[in-house]
Design an enzyme around this catalytic site. Structure first.
Site, PDB file in Angstrom:
ATOM      1  N   ASN A   1       0.862  -1.177   0.000  1.00 17.93           N
ATOM      2  CA  ASN A   1       0.000   0.000   0.000  1.00 17.93           C
ATOM      3  C   ASN A   1       0.901   1.230   0.000  1.00 17.93           C
ATOM      4  OD1 ASN A   1      -1.833   2.008   0.447  1.00 17.93           O
ATOM      5  ND2 ASN A   1      -2.376   1.388   2.531  1.00 17.93           N
TER       6      ASN A   1
ATOM      7  N   LYS B   1       0.093   4.253  -0.442  1.00 16.41           N
ATOM      8  CA  LYS B   1      -0.577   5.467   0.054  1.00 16.41           C
ATOM      9  C   LYS B   1      -0.282   6.636  -0.910  1.00 16.41           C
ATOM     10  CE  LYS B   1      -0.398   3.426   4.559  1.00 16.41           C
ATOM     11  NZ  LYS B   1      -0.472   3.571   5.990  1.00 16.41           N
TER      12      LYS B   1
ATOM     13  N   HIS C   1      -9.816   0.978   3.891  1.00 16.07           N
ATOM     14  CA  HIS C   1      -8.592   1.211   4.671  1.00 16.07           C
ATOM     15  C   HIS C   1      -8.916   2.226   5.781  1.00 16.07           C
ATOM     16  CE1 HIS C   1      -4.629   2.634   5.830  1.00 16.07           C
ATOM     17  NE2 HIS C   1      -4.179   1.479   5.378  1.00 16.07           N
TER      18      HIS C   1
ATOM     19  N   GLU D   1      -7.431   4.726   6.854  1.00 18.14           N
ATOM     20  CA  GLU D   1      -7.212   6.137   6.500  1.00 18.14           C
ATOM     21  C   GLU D   1      -8.366   6.678   5.654  1.00 18.14           C
ATOM     22  OE1 GLU D   1      -3.221   5.591   5.031  1.00 18.14           O
ATOM     23  OE2 GLU D   1      -2.575   5.219   7.090  1.00 18.14           O
TER      24      GLU D   1
ATOM     25  N   GLU E   1      -5.885  -4.724  10.166  1.00 15.90           N
ATOM     26  CA  GLU E   1      -4.910  -3.668  10.408  1.00 15.90           C
ATOM     27  C   GLU E   1      -5.307  -2.886  11.661  1.00 15.90           C
ATOM     28  OE1 GLU E   1      -2.627  -2.591   6.605  1.00 15.90           O
ATOM     29  OE2 GLU E   1      -4.409  -1.350   6.682  1.00 15.90           O
TER      30      GLU E   1
ATOM     31  N   GLY F   1       1.783   2.652  10.725  1.00 13.88           N
ATOM     32  CA  GLY F   1       2.729   3.764  10.619  1.00 13.88           C
ATOM     33  C   GLY F   1       3.331   4.190  11.947  1.00 13.88           C
TER      34      GLY F   1
ATOM     35  N   SER G   1       2.870  -1.716  10.483  1.00 17.21           N
ATOM     36  CA  SER G   1       4.309  -1.710  10.799  1.00 17.21           C
ATOM     37  C   SER G   1       4.994  -3.043  10.512  1.00 17.21           C
ATOM     38  CB  SER G   1       4.534  -1.270  12.246  1.00 17.21           C
ATOM     39  OG  SER G   1       4.065   0.056  12.434  1.00 17.21           O
TER      40      SER G   1
ATOM     41  N   GLY H   1       4.630   1.542   4.907  1.00 17.90           N
ATOM     42  CA  GLY H   1       5.955   2.176   4.863  1.00 17.90           C
ATOM     43  C   GLY H   1       7.039   1.304   4.237  1.00 17.90           C
TER      44      GLY H   1
HETATM   45  P1  PGA Z   1       2.378   0.624   7.686  1.00 16.93           P
HETATM   46  O1  PGA Z   1       0.966   0.784   6.954  1.00 16.93           O
HETATM   47  O2  PGA Z   1       3.002  -0.663   7.192  1.00 16.93           O
HETATM   48  O3  PGA Z   1       3.162   1.832   7.290  1.00 16.93           O
HETATM   49  O4  PGA Z   1       2.105   0.567   9.165  1.00 16.93           O
HETATM   50  C1  PGA Z   1       0.122  -0.329   6.714  1.00 16.93           C
HETATM   51  C2  PGA Z   1      -1.137   0.115   6.033  1.00 16.93           C
HETATM   52  O5  PGA Z   1      -1.670   1.186   6.376  1.00 16.93           O
HETATM   53  O6  PGA Z   1      -1.645  -0.561   5.132  1.00 16.93           O
END
Ligand code: PGA
Length: 252
Positions: free
Chosen positions: A12, A14, A98, A100, A166, A172, A212, A234
């Site tokens: 992802n 983003k 998601h 977000e 998640e 993040g 993460s 990330g």
């Molecule tokens: P992250 O994000 O690996 O940066 O924690 C995961 C995601 O939001 O899909």
């Protein structure tokens, strides 16, 4: 570690990367994965990058999709993208719900369910995201929240699909759920899926962990019975760390 289920590892991106960076990523990923055939790999780039990614991944087994999809087939929805438009440029997946999107765009559980149905109607595979916030976990509401998200996401009967757990507090933040914490939730989700869809389908759904995930913690998480792969944010922006995660999500 999946038994009958094939591993699925998704990136992802983003709101990151420009075309040149996406191109470099795809080239590096293709060379790193040339010998890999133990997992399905999917990229979720921004909409603007889709033509570049399509061109770079042509002829490879790496799939890609949209980070979001509108619930309507078409219409007056400025700034949105339909499932048919995604399919039209060659996407085969759509990320739905998601955290977000839920947070920044007020997507409710019901909207997420309708998005999954819209994706299926255009032949896309939905990757449906669920997860509790830190506050909800503190209050002991984790399972209740996840159940409500799951029931609404499946209300329209999308099939097939994949699920991503998640925990919002792990996205993040560098704070990953422990393998045991994640497995506890994945087992709960699997049991619920079996109740909602029947045991046979419930066993088939791939449940990814996200939050993460890094090369250093992927193998421990993947060793869990009900963790079938990852949705990586990330660490998916670098082709080598993403490839390392894919490498850690295999037999042995
Ligand atoms: P992250 O994000 O690996 O940066 O924690 C995961 C995601 O939001 O899909």
């Amino acid at each position: 570690m999946p038994t009958s289920r094939r591993a699925l590892i998704a990136a992802n991106w983003k709101m990151h990367l420009l075309r040149q960076e996406a191109k470099g990523f795809c080239q590096r990923l293709r060379s790193r994965l040339a010998e890999t055939d133990h997992a399905d790999v999917v990229l979720f780039p921004s909409f603007t990058l889709l033509p570049t990614v399509a061109e770079q991944l042509a002829g490879s087994a790496i799939a890609w999709g949209g980070q979001d999809v509108h619930e309507a087939a078409k219409g007056a929805h400025t700034g949105d993208v339909s499932a048919a438009q995604l399919a039209d440029v060659g996407a085969t997946w759509a990320l739905c719900g998601h955290s977000e999107r839920r947070q920044d765009h007020g997507e409710s559980n019901d909207v997420v369910g309708r998005k999954a149905v819209a994706a299926r109607a255009a032949g896309l595979l939905p990757l449906i995201c669920v997860g509790e916030t830190a506050e909800q976990r503190r209050q002991g509401a984790t399972f209740e929240v996840l159940e409500a998200q799951l029931v609404a996401a499946l209300a329209g009967g999308p099939w097939p699909f994949a699920l991503a757990y998640e925990p919002v507090w792990a996205i993040g933040t560098g704070e990953t759920a422990s393998p045991e914490q994640a497995q506890e939730v994945h087992a709960f989700l699997r049991e619920h899926l079996s109740r909602l869809l029947g045991a046979e389908r419930g066993e088939k759904v791939r449940i990814l962990y996200g939050g993460s995930v890094k090369p250093a913690n992927a193998a421990g998480l993947f060793a869990q019975k009900d963790i079938d792969g990852f949705l990586v944010g990330g660490a998916s922006l670098d082709a080598d760390s993403f490839s390392d995660i894919i490498g850690s999500s295999g037999p042995g």
